[in-house]
Design an enzyme around this catalytic site. Structure first.
Site, PDB file in Angstrom:
ATOM      1  CG  HIS A   1      -0.517   0.243   2.513  1.00  0.00           C
ATOM      2  ND1 HIS A   1      -0.334   1.511   3.027  1.00  0.00           N
ATOM      3  CD2 HIS A   1      -0.191  -0.611   3.513  1.00  0.00           C
ATOM      4  CE1 HIS A   1       0.078   1.432   4.278  1.00  0.00           C
ATOM      5  NE2 HIS A   1       0.183   0.155   4.602  1.00  0.00           N
TER       6      HIS A   1
ATOM      7  CG  ASP B   1       2.075   1.297   8.118  1.00  0.00           C
ATOM      8  OD1 ASP B   1       1.800   0.663   7.082  1.00  0.00           O
ATOM      9  OD2 ASP B   1       1.225   1.601   8.973  1.00  0.00           O
TER      10      ASP B   1
ATOM     11  CD  GLU C   1      -3.302  -0.738   4.886  1.00  0.00           C
ATOM     12  OE1 GLU C   1      -3.180  -1.787   5.560  1.00  0.00           O
ATOM     13  OE2 GLU C   1      -3.061   0.400   5.353  1.00  0.00           O
ATOM     14  CD  GLU C   2      -2.197   3.081   7.125  1.00  0.00           C
ATOM     15  OE1 GLU C   2      -2.978   2.655   7.991  1.00  0.00           O
ATOM     16  OE2 GLU C   2      -0.999   2.789   7.092  1.00  0.00           O
TER      17      GLU C   2
ATOM     18  CG  ASP D   1       1.234  -3.289   5.353  1.00  0.00           C
ATOM     19  OD1 ASP D   1       1.973  -2.339   5.674  1.00  0.00           O
ATOM     20  OD2 ASP D   1       0.004  -3.285   5.535  1.00  0.00           O
TER      21      ASP D   1
ATOM     22  CG  HIS E   1      -0.661   3.917  12.285  1.00  0.00           C
ATOM     23  ND1 HIS E   1      -1.939   3.420  12.354  1.00  0.00           N
ATOM     24  CD2 HIS E   1      -0.139   3.437  11.133  1.00  0.00           C
ATOM     25  CE1 HIS E   1      -2.190   2.679  11.288  1.00  0.00           C
ATOM     26  NE2 HIS E   1      -1.105   2.669  10.533  1.00  0.00           N
TER      27      HIS E   1
END
Length: 498
Positions: A263, A275, A310-311, A339, A439
């Site tokens: 992603h 990420d 994706e998120e 990922d 994140h």
């Protein structure tokens, strides 16, 4: 050197017509890992970081950072001889306008703290209600999972439900059908992630406001006599557009395609260099180097995919798979997902294709165990430990598994905590998460583990080269089994579904 054995084996169907023997793992299938150099992968990461830095600090879907990052991927693919395509899609985007509120108005006044005591479920409809609270079989794992549990439920009351054995969507739909004005779902206790407020989704827009609380708060609410609460959710759903970037080799069978994906979007909090810049950079460099192999090595076409949104719930990859015809789905031999492959406190995780961990609610399609075995055998040959990681619905393999496509991939860890034993295998720090920056704004170039990136990208390149030669252990060239029902996962991306 593998820690958890799966015992996966390929079942050969007796009725298949015999064909010349093909090597599942060619002895010389090792050129691509040598071509996919970690220095070049780091160069892509540096460029993705620069793009984010100059475009608001992230590459989230719908932002200039995502647009420019996608153009960078397209440019790199075109320079390598591909003709990349943009796959556009519309989707329903949910967002909070302001934080939700929960306030006890009886038997006394108590205000609860957003983020500490409770969170809003994504795709909760907006609304404000003040009403008595009625627990729904909160002492059982199937709390709120059957219509019978709502028999006699007072019209307009707020349903208090324990997290458990069915999806949040089922719980909230049944509550709404019973006349509830809102639903509060509290965590089930045990491991740390089951103590804190539920980070969940109801999947599609709910009929009533839905919030999730911590285990402690939920238990306290269930035990309070004469409880009345005010629940307020301020949210909006908008139709938005985004896109994936997809490119396929000219050579190889286009009716037995190996799809390789990562992603492209980040969260809004930061540049997302692990990420999932790490997966994007790895897949992009594999795509750039693959044409350098002899054409006779590419018996099967390879399709490279860079997913959007994706998120926000695996939307880009899911929309892509759902846009394919049955014939186009049948043409896909397998899917490989990458990922997060550069976690600073990393581990070598292989997606659990044979469900030996038992963490997949629906076992992955036939052939997924063979993909898992290939990765473990690769690491064994390098003298490296590797471990299984559940297919729990957190990444873009979800749509492919739902379509009955064998799937696999690698993962270096996110918020899970490293053990002392794992330190012996990989180094790093016990008691800390695999990626403490997950994140957050700290997911940047300074926090990428080069060794993880090097080791996992080599394994990824090995798998791509192997399956470009032959997919025999995975699907016997032709698909031997289809999924009989949609897969059921614990999560949709980072959001719990149950």
């Amino acid at each position: 050197m593998r820690k958890i054995a799966t015992g996966a084996a390929l079942a050969v169907v007796a009725s298949l017509v015999m064909a010349p023997t093909a090597q599942a793992e060619p002895a010389d299938a090792g050129r691509l890992p040598r071509l996919v150099n970690v220095n070049r992968i780091e160069g892509h990461l540096d460029n993705l970081a620069t793009i984010a830095d100059y475009n608001g600090g992230n590459r989230a879907t719908g932002t200039p950072g995502y647009q420019v990052a996608a153009q960078y991927v397209i440019d790199q693919l075109e320079r390598a001889g591909y003709e990349p395509e943009v796959h556009e899609y519309d989707y329903e985007s949910w967002s909070e306008v302001s934080p939700s509120e929960i306030e006890q108005v009886a038997p006394e006044q108590v205000a609860y703290e957003y983020g500490t005591d409770f969170l809003t479920f994504t795709y909760s409809v907006a609304g404000e209600v003040t009403a008595p609270v009625v627990p729904v079989n909160t002492g059982a794992a199937d709390s709120g999972c059957t219509a019978e549990q709502f028999a006699g439920f007072p019209e307009g009351a707020i349903a208090l439900i324990r997290r458990g054995s069915c999806t949040f969507q089922i719980k909230t739909d049944l509550a709404a059908q019973a006349g509830a004005s809102a639903a509060i779902i509290f965590n089930s206790g045990g491991a740390p992630e089951f103590e804190q407020p539920v980070l969940g989704t109801v999947g599609g827009l709910s009929e009533i406001p839905v919030v999730g609380t911590s285990n402690d708060l939920g238990e306290a609410l269930a035990a309070t006599e004469g409880l009345e609460l005010r629940v307020a959710v301020d949210s909006v759903v908008e139709t938005r557009s985004s896109f994936n970037v997809v490119a396929e080799t000219e050579t190889g069978r286009h009716d037995n395609v190996v799809v390789v994906g990562a992603h492209l979007d980040s969260v809004r909090e930061g540049a997302g260099i692990n990420d999932n810049g790490s997966g994007v950079a790895t897949v992009l460099e594999i795509a750039r180097q693959l044409p350098r192999l002899n054409e006779n090595r590419l018996n099967n076409a390879v399709r490279f995919a860079f997913w959007g949104t994706e998120e926000e719930g695996l939307i880009g990859s899911t929309e892509y798979v759902q846009s394919l015809s049955e014939e186009q789905i049948d043409d896909i031999a397998l899917y490989l997902n990458f990922d997060m492959v550069g976690s600073p406190n990393y581990a070598r995780f292989v997606l659990d294709g044979d469900d030996s961990l038992g963490g997949s609610i629906t076992p992955p399609p036939a052939g997924s165990g063979a993909i898992e075995t290939l990765f473990h055998r690769y690491f064994d040959a390098q003298g490296m430990v590797s471990e299984d990681s559940e297919f729990n619905g957190r990444s873009d393999y979800s749509g492919f598994i739902n379509a009955g496509i064998p799937s696999g991939g690698l993962f270096s860890g996110a918020e899970g905590v490293k053990t002392e034993e794992q330190v012996e295998w990989y180094g790093g720090t016990a008691g800390e998460s695999y990626d403490p920056n997950y994140h957050t704004a700290a997911d940047d170039l300074d926090n990428i583990n080069r060794q993880s990136l090097d080791e996992l990208s080599d394994a990824a390149a090995y798998a791509v080269e192997t399956y470009a030669r032959s997919t025999l252990p995975v699907n016997g060239v032709l698909r031997t089994a289809q999924a009989t029902a949609p897969a059921q996962f614990e999560r949709q991306g980072d959001l719990f579904l149950r």
